[in-house]
Design an enzyme around this catalytic site. Structure first.
Site, PDB file in Angstrom:
ATOM      1  CG  HIS A 269      -2.063   0.881   1.261  1.00  0.00           C
ATOM      2  ND1 HIS A 269      -2.485   1.609   0.181  1.00  0.00           N
ATOM      3  CD2 HIS A 269      -2.880   1.259   2.293  1.00  0.00           C
ATOM      4  CE1 HIS A 269      -3.509   2.382   0.540  1.00  0.00           C
ATOM      5  NE2 HIS A 269      -3.762   2.194   1.818  1.00  0.00           N
ATOM      6  NE  ARG A 325      -4.130   7.796  -6.747  1.00  0.00           N
ATOM      7  CZ  ARG A 325      -4.100   6.845  -5.806  1.00  0.00           C
ATOM      8  NH1 ARG A 325      -4.363   7.151  -4.544  1.00  0.00           N
ATOM      9  NH2 ARG A 325      -3.811   5.597  -6.125  1.00  0.00           N
TER      10      ARG A 325
HETATM   11  N1  CMX Z   1       4.899  -6.486  -9.828  1.00  0.00           N
HETATM   12  C1  CMX Z   1       4.892  -7.828  -9.877  1.00  0.00           C
HETATM   13  N2  CMX Z   1       3.803  -8.588  -9.730  1.00  0.00           N
HETATM   14  C2  CMX Z   1       2.641  -7.925  -9.534  1.00  0.00           C
HETATM   15  C3  CMX Z   1       2.557  -6.536  -9.512  1.00  0.00           C
HETATM   16  C4  CMX Z   1       3.753  -5.798  -9.648  1.00  0.00           C
HETATM   17  N3  CMX Z   1       3.775  -4.479  -9.575  1.00  0.00           N
HETATM   18  N4  CMX Z   1       1.268  -6.168  -9.301  1.00  0.00           N
HETATM   19  C5  CMX Z   1       0.565  -7.322  -9.188  1.00  0.00           C
HETATM   20  N5  CMX Z   1       1.403  -8.383  -9.327  1.00  0.00           N
HETATM   21  C6  CMX Z   1       1.069  -9.798  -9.197  1.00  0.00           C
HETATM   22  C7  CMX Z   1       0.453 -10.026  -7.819  1.00  0.00           C
HETATM   23  O1  CMX Z   1       1.456 -10.149  -6.822  1.00  0.00           O
HETATM   24  C8  CMX Z   1      -0.330 -11.271  -8.042  1.00  0.00           C
HETATM   25  O2  CMX Z   1       0.558 -12.358  -8.024  1.00  0.00           O
HETATM   26  P1  CMX Z   1       0.160 -13.765  -7.318  1.00  0.00           P
HETATM   27  O3  CMX Z   1      -0.957 -14.285  -8.178  1.00  0.00           O
HETATM   28  O4  CMX Z   1       1.423 -14.543  -7.395  1.00  0.00           O
HETATM   29  O5  CMX Z   1      -0.273 -13.424  -5.936  1.00  0.00           O
HETATM   30  C9  CMX Z   1      -0.828 -11.107  -9.483  1.00  0.00           C
HETATM   31  O6  CMX Z   1       0.051 -10.143 -10.095  1.00  0.00           O
HETATM   32  C10 CMX Z   1      -2.254 -10.583  -9.574  1.00  0.00           C
HETATM   33  O7  CMX Z   1      -2.364  -9.401  -8.823  1.00  0.00           O
HETATM   34  P2  CMX Z   1      -3.422  -8.276  -9.221  1.00  0.00           P
HETATM   35  O8  CMX Z   1      -4.777  -8.879  -9.113  1.00  0.00           O
HETATM   36  O9  CMX Z   1      -3.055  -7.637 -10.503  1.00  0.00           O
HETATM   37  O10 CMX Z   1      -3.183  -7.193  -8.094  1.00  0.00           O
HETATM   38  P3  CMX Z   1      -3.760  -7.167  -6.600  1.00  0.00           P
HETATM   39  O11 CMX Z   1      -5.086  -6.507  -6.635  1.00  0.00           O
HETATM   40  O12 CMX Z   1      -3.669  -8.501  -5.952  1.00  0.00           O
HETATM   41  O13 CMX Z   1      -2.699  -6.225  -5.864  1.00  0.00           O
HETATM   42  C11 CMX Z   1      -1.267  -4.361  -5.665  1.00  0.00           C
HETATM   43  C12 CMX Z   1      -2.635  -4.839  -6.119  1.00  0.00           C
HETATM   44  C13 CMX Z   1      -1.212  -2.842  -5.756  1.00  0.00           C
HETATM   45  C14 CMX Z   1      -1.048  -4.769  -4.200  1.00  0.00           C
HETATM   46  C15 CMX Z   1      -0.179  -4.995  -6.574  1.00  0.00           C
HETATM   47  O14 CMX Z   1      -0.349  -4.529  -7.908  1.00  0.00           O
HETATM   48  C16 CMX Z   1       1.240  -4.731  -6.119  1.00  0.00           C
HETATM   49  O15 CMX Z   1       1.750  -5.481  -5.294  1.00  0.00           O
HETATM   50  N6  CMX Z   1       1.906  -3.650  -6.663  1.00  0.00           N
HETATM   51  C17 CMX Z   1       3.235  -3.270  -6.218  1.00  0.00           C
HETATM   52  C18 CMX Z   1       3.159  -2.514  -4.897  1.00  0.00           C
HETATM   53  C19 CMX Z   1       2.519  -1.152  -5.076  1.00  0.00           C
HETATM   54  O16 CMX Z   1       2.888  -0.374  -5.953  1.00  0.00           O
HETATM   55  N7  CMX Z   1       1.564  -0.846  -4.190  1.00  0.00           N
HETATM   56  C20 CMX Z   1       0.953   0.502  -4.132  1.00  0.00           C
HETATM   57  C21 CMX Z   1      -0.487   0.537  -4.636  1.00  0.00           C
HETATM   58  C22 CMX Z   1      -1.079   1.921  -4.486  1.00  0.00           C
HETATM   59  C23 CMX Z   1      -1.239   2.257  -3.037  1.00  0.00           C
HETATM   60  O17 CMX Z   1      -2.094   1.636  -2.360  1.00  0.00           O
HETATM   61  O18 CMX Z   1      -0.495   3.070  -2.530  1.00  0.00           O
END
Ligand code: CMX
Length: 434
Positions: A269, A325
């Site tokens: 997050h 954003r």
């Molecule tokens: N890099 C690598 N893998 C990623 C990824 C990324 N940036 N974003 C998603 N994935 C992966 C997930 O880990 C998940 O893998 P598993 O199936 O092995 O668990 C798969 O792709 C599917 O995930 P998703 O449905 O696309 O994304 P989620 O809704 O589960 O998660 C989020 C959303 C933001 C947590 C995820 O995209 C992520 O971890 N991003 C990187 C961290 C980040 O930038 N967070 C900040 C978000 C904004 C905020 O809240 O501040």
């Protein structure tokens, strides 16, 4: 106070709508829930209500019906500056109406009166080991002030449910103005030789934050922009949902915000903004003076993914396109720091990462989120201690979540209590034979 009068009017208009929906249409279905959603973090399960912001997967966030450029355009600006008063934005979030300059300035004055940070909060911060993460200090500082809660006092005296919003609003008005002083104290204690700068009563929220942090203009506008952009992202994200959940037990604003901030401190997050910078720095270190190229960026991205880690700043649970954003901050960089080397690398990642993530094939959204771009602006203006970045997010987020919990009280939303199932029950629902 005019804001309170307008808010009361809005609450009285809204209450019958909520009551009618529950009484007359309580059985109407708004969605179904699948096993994937039950196991997968309740993604897209429609079970929260807020009128303060709405997140469209394609378009991104709208605050009270306005997108980011419309919001910034509509609100009264600080004289001579490019960005609006955060205090006027608070009025807008609370009421859905754009305040006049006079109304905005009334909130500015109200906030100023409530700014001073109690000495015991400073004592709490000073008692913590100096290497404590700034988010832990920020959350602890908020929690320490819980003894001030007007809501608790009024609740203990005995109060009708319809009155709950009023002392909650009072707590929110007491808490928000103290966050800048709290954050700046942590920053200067940890990173600036424990030398502090007093609050300046002539300055607005963003201006005084820049002052207390020790950064000259245009950092005041950077602060205003940050706080507005990070404020609200409807109710389901971890920080907003946690704040709402804790408040639903009639816990006060201090308990609720502190809990929400703890959720924001997670790397998936809000902490992602510090992770982005730390990723960038490691990448530049590996380059050892070499000019970054798209090929080198691509290799570094694959190295991260192949190590089983996420690319920080990319992906989103709801959004399915580039976060507006992110774009708002990118536009700011294009205007103010177009040739800054770190911005150029961030842009290179923006060009390359979506393709890499698409090829990788896991994430549902290969585009950047708010956190991918926010650190570079801070770095450029001299705030290079990246483990502080999520605190900036936290100040902004407080505006959204505290507006929301005031409305939660006004509309008498219930204590949260979703239902659990066992794995065996899910197997039975799936028709799996034992
Ligand atoms: N890099 C690598 N893998 C990623 C990824 C990324 N940036 N974003 C998603 N994935 C992966 C997930 O880990 C998940 O893998 P598993 O199936 O092995 O668990 C798969 O792709 C599917 O995930 P998703 O449905 O696309 O994304 P989620 O809704 O589960 O998660 C989020 C959303 C933001 C947590 C995820 O995209 C992520 O971890 N991003 C990187 C961290 C980040 O930038 N967070 C900040 C978000 C904004 C905020 O809240 O501040």
């Amino acid at each position: 106070m005019k804001l309170k009068e307008v808010l009361l009017k809005k609450i009285e208009e809204q209450r019958p709508r909520t009551t009618r929906l529950v009484k007359e249409f309580g059985n109407v279905e708004v969605g179904k829930v699948t096993i994937e959603q039950v196991i997968g973090g309740a993604r897209d399960v429609k079970c929260l209500v807020t009128d303060i912001s709405y997140l469209d997967p394609q378009e991104g966030i709208r605050f009270r019906g306005k997108n980011i450029p419309e919001t910034i355009e509509a609100l009264p600006k600080v004289p001579g500056r490019d960005y609006p008063y955060v205090e006027g934005f608070f009025w807008f979030l609370m009421t859905g109406e754009v305040p006049t300059m006079k109304e905005t300035l009334e909130v500015v004055e109200e906030f100023k009166k409530r700014r001073p940070l109690p000495q015991y909060v400073i004592d709490v911060l000073r008692a913590m080991p100096r290497d404590t993460h700034p988010m832990t200090m920020f959350s602890a500082g908020i929690l320490a002030m819980q003894r001030e809660s007007v809501f608790v006092k009024r609740y203990n005296e005995g109060m009708k449910k319809t009155e709950h919003w009023e002392p909650m609003f009072e707590d929110v008005l007491n808490l928000l103005p103290k966050l800048t002083g709290l954050a700046a104290y942590i920053y200067r204690m940890k990173y600036k030789g424990d030398v502090h700068i007093p609050s300046n009563p002539d300055l607005d929220y963003g201006g005084d934050f820049a002052n207390q942090m020790g950064f000259p203009q245009p950092y005041d506008d950077v602060a205003r922009m940050y706080f507005i952009l990070h404020s609200d992202h409807e109710s389901g994200n971890v920080s907003a949902h946690t704040t709402h959940l804790v408040a639903s037990a009639l816990s006060d604003a201090y308990y609720s915000l502190s809990a929400g901030i703890n959720g924001l401190a997670g790397p998936l997050h809000g902490l992602a903004n510090q992770e982005v910078l730390s990723w960038m720095m490691k990448f530049q270190q590996k380059l050892g003076g070499q000019e970054p190229t798209p090929e080198l960026v691509e290799k570094a991205l694959w190295d991260t993914l192949n190590a089983g880690q996420v690319i920080p700043g990319y992906g989103h649970a709801v959004l399915r396109k580039t976060d507006p954003r992110y774009m708002a901050q990118r536009d700011f960089c294009m205007k103010n720091l177009p040739d800054y080397p770190l911005f150029k690398v961030i842009n290179m990642v923006f060009e390359v990462a979506p393709g890499v993530l698409t090829k990788h094939g896991k994430t549902k959204n290969p585009w950047p989120n708010v956190d991918a771009q926010s650190g570079v602006i801070q770095w450029y203006y001299g705030l290079t201690e990246w483990d502080f970045y999520t605190v900036l997010f936290g100040i902004g987020r407080a505006f959204g979540v505290l507006a929301n919990i005031t409305w939660d009280r006004a509309l008498g939303y219930a204590i949260e209590r979703p239902k659990s199932l066992t794995t065996a029950m899910l197997e039975e629902a799936a028709g799996i034979k034992k």
